[in-house]
Design a protein around this motif. Structure first.
Motif, PDB file in Angstrom:
ATOM      1  N   LYS A 125       0.814  -1.211   0.000  1.00 37.57           N
ATOM      2  CA  LYS A 125       0.000   0.000   0.000  1.00 37.57           C
ATOM      3  C   LYS A 125       0.850   1.264   0.000  1.00 37.57           C
ATOM      4  CE  LYS A 125      -3.593   2.419   2.632  1.00 37.57           C
ATOM      5  NZ  LYS A 125      -4.499   2.361   3.824  1.00 37.57           N
ATOM      6  N   LYS A 128       6.134   3.103  -3.354  1.00 40.22           N
ATOM      7  CA  LYS A 128       5.963   3.954  -4.534  1.00 40.22           C
ATOM      8  C   LYS A 128       5.685   3.103  -5.766  1.00 40.22           C
ATOM      9  CE  LYS A 128       6.568   7.723  -2.301  1.00 40.22           C
ATOM     10  NZ  LYS A 128       5.388   8.577  -2.012  1.00 40.22           N
ATOM     11  N   CYS A 129       6.359   1.963  -5.842  1.00 43.66           N
ATOM     12  CA  CYS A 129       6.110   1.021  -6.929  1.00 43.66           C
ATOM     13  C   CYS A 129       6.550  -0.367  -6.474  1.00 43.66           C
ATOM     14  CB  CYS A 129       6.825   1.435  -8.217  1.00 43.66           C
ATOM     15  SG  CYS A 129       8.619   1.432  -8.104  1.00 43.66           S
ATOM     16  N   TYR A 143      -2.297  -4.377  -7.243  1.00 48.42           N
ATOM     17  CA  TYR A 143      -1.320  -3.465  -6.643  1.00 48.42           C
ATOM     18  C   TYR A 143      -1.741  -1.996  -6.707  1.00 48.42           C
ATOM     19  CZ  TYR A 143       1.940  -7.402  -6.531  1.00 48.42           C
ATOM     20  OH  TYR A 143       2.547  -8.605  -6.279  1.00 48.42           O
ATOM     21  N   GLU A 144      -2.445  -1.613  -7.752  1.00 47.03           N
ATOM     22  CA  GLU A 144      -2.912  -0.227  -7.931  1.00 47.03           C
ATOM     23  C   GLU A 144      -1.750   0.771  -7.958  1.00 47.03           C
ATOM     24  OE1 GLU A 144      -5.801   0.289  -4.800  1.00 47.03           O
ATOM     25  OE2 GLU A 144      -7.397  -0.506  -6.075  1.00 47.03           O
ATOM     26  N   LYS A 145      -0.640   0.349  -8.546  1.00 49.80           N
ATOM     27  CA  LYS A 145       0.529   1.210  -8.720  1.00 49.80           C
ATOM     28  C   LYS A 145       1.443   0.535  -9.730  1.00 49.80           C
ATOM     29  CE  LYS A 145       1.099   1.142  -4.461  1.00 49.80           C
ATOM     30  NZ  LYS A 145       1.506   1.690  -3.170  1.00 49.80           N
ATOM     31  N   PRO A 146       2.437   1.221 -10.252  1.00 52.60           N
ATOM     32  CA  PRO A 146       3.312   0.602 -11.252  1.00 52.60           C
ATOM     33  C   PRO A 146       3.992  -0.661 -10.732  1.00 52.60           C
ATOM     34  CG  PRO A 146       3.671   2.975 -11.179  1.00 52.60           C
ATOM     35  CD  PRO A 146       2.766   2.650 -10.023  1.00 52.60           C
ATOM     36  N   TYR A 333      11.256   6.034 -11.270  1.00 49.00           N
ATOM     37  CA  TYR A 333       9.877   6.357 -10.877  1.00 49.00           C
ATOM     38  C   TYR A 333       9.808   6.729  -9.400  1.00 49.00           C
ATOM     39  CZ  TYR A 333       4.863   6.000 -10.152  1.00 49.00           C
ATOM     40  OH  TYR A 333       3.560   6.294  -9.825  1.00 49.00           O
ATOM     41  N   THR A 334      10.498   5.990  -8.566  1.00 55.58           N
ATOM     42  CA  THR A 334      10.463   6.240  -7.120  1.00 55.58           C
ATOM     43  C   THR A 334      11.088   7.581  -6.775  1.00 55.58           C
ATOM     44  OG1 THR A 334      10.563   3.856  -6.722  1.00 55.58           O
ATOM     45  CG2 THR A 334      11.088   5.292  -4.864  1.00 55.58           C
ATOM     46  N   ALA A 337       8.686  10.294  -7.867  1.00 57.67           N
ATOM     47  CA  ALA A 337       7.560  10.372  -6.930  1.00 57.67           C
ATOM     48  C   ALA A 337       7.968  11.125  -5.671  1.00 57.67           C
ATOM     49  CB  ALA A 337       7.069   8.973  -6.596  1.00 57.67           C
TER      50      ALA A 337
END
Length: 341
Positions: A125, A128-129, A143-146, A333-334, A337
């Motif tokens: 949850k 970040k990915c 997962y609702e994320k990359p 990506y992290t 973010a």
């Protein structure tokens, strides 16, 4: 974001997890500053469960003092990083296997698996990915994320070096590399050892774990069964190059689909050295010979006696070609973010 960012790579048992070392190499090659953390596990005496809990608590505190722009944490054992979401740390959650399901299989108590799953979902949850070791693991949770698939393939340096088998025995050589546990199918491996005992076929076993005493006992009884314990990667490579067949025994469960040539490190290493792989209890793949658990021992006996021959599609897949770019995407990506937070 400059590649001068600092990335902390955390691995509870770094020496036994080549994946973490490969991630570190990838980051260093791309000019990131890297902090490497692993548990020193200072508590070495006392009952196993108490010792493990004490080492986990020590590691939780130890990991809190790391300072980096972001963190790459693995999911075994993920309880070590339980405070990272509370401290709003920016991290990639690397899922090498379906850990909570393995806990149930290993210890037989659903409550342990439930606790492990609660921890997993908490860390998922707030990550970040997500990084996963195989494509099927990408669909384990919503997962609702990359999610980045980072296969556990070997590095190119692990490829065939030309070393050939020479004067190691008359019969075939079977090799198993990995943890010695119920989850990894060591009890199936022991059935193979008992059937082959005192035959010309040699069974080489590399690894350590909860069932090592059983492996040690049968190796002492059977002169053609050899247990090497944990070995360096170079030594493992040498033994694989000498083997005729390599083994991946596992119990068939509803979670078997998560284990394939992408995620199981030893399979990638076997295939890199062009060895035929005999497996059971994992996902279907054109790259190894898959049989049922019930017929596994008998199939191996027939193969060693040359009563049947096996074929599989060759695979040349390496970390540098398939995995590095996904590691870098997850890191980028992290860090982005973090900037946008």
């Amino acid at each position: 974001m400059s590649n001068k960012a600092t990335v902390a790579v955390l691995s509870y048992e770094l020496i036994k997890h080549p994946r973490a070392i490969k991630i570190v190499k990838t980051l260093l090659k791309n000019n990131y500053r890297v902090i490497i953390w692993y548990s020193t596990k200072p508590f070495k005496k006392g009952p196993k469960i108490v010792r493990a809990l004490m080492n986990y608590l020590y590691s939780i505190v130890e990991a809190l003092f790391l300072k980096a722009n972001m963190y790459w944490i693995e999911n075994i054992p993920d309880i070590v990083y339980i405070l990272y979401p509370i401290l709003r740390r920016n991290y990639v959650y690397d899922r090498r296997s379906p850990w909570s399901k393995e806990v149930i299989l290993e210890y037989g108590f659903k409550i342990f698996g439930k606790i492990a799953e609660i921890i997993e979902r908490f860390l998922i949850k707030h990550a970040k990915c997500i990084a996963v070791a195989s494509t099927p693991l990408k669909f384990e949770f919503n997962y609702e994320k990359p999610v980045y698939v980072v296969p556990n393939y070997p590095e190119k340096s692990f490829s065939l070096s030309g070393k050939q088998r020479n004067n190691v025995g008359k019969g075939k050589i079977l090799l198993y590399v990995g943890k010695l546990s119920i989850v990894e199918g060591t009890d199936i491996l022991l059935k193979v050892a008992r059937k082959l005992c005192n035959s010309e076929t040699q069974l080489w076993i590399v690894g350590d774990g909860p069932l090592k005493h059983m492996v040690k006992t049968i190796a002492e009884k059977c002169p053609n069964v050899k247990w090497f314990g944990w070995l360096s990667r170079d030594k493992v490579k040498e033994l694989i190059s000498l083997a005729d067949y390599c083994l991946v025994p596992r119990h068939k469960t509803r979670y078997s689909i998560f284990y394939n040539h992408e995620g199981v490190q030893k399979i990638g290493e076997y295939l890199a050295l062009k060895k035929p792989v005999i497996a059971c209890g994992i996902a279907k793949s054109p790259y190894y010979y898959l049989v049922s658990e019930d017929s596994y021992v008998e199939t191996i006996l027939k193969i060693t006696k040359e009563e049947i021959s096996i074929t599989s599609k060759p695979l040349e897949a390496y970390w540098e070609d398939c995995s590095e770019k996904e590691v870098l995407k997850a890191v980028a990506y992290t860090l982005k973010a973090k900037e946008e937070k």
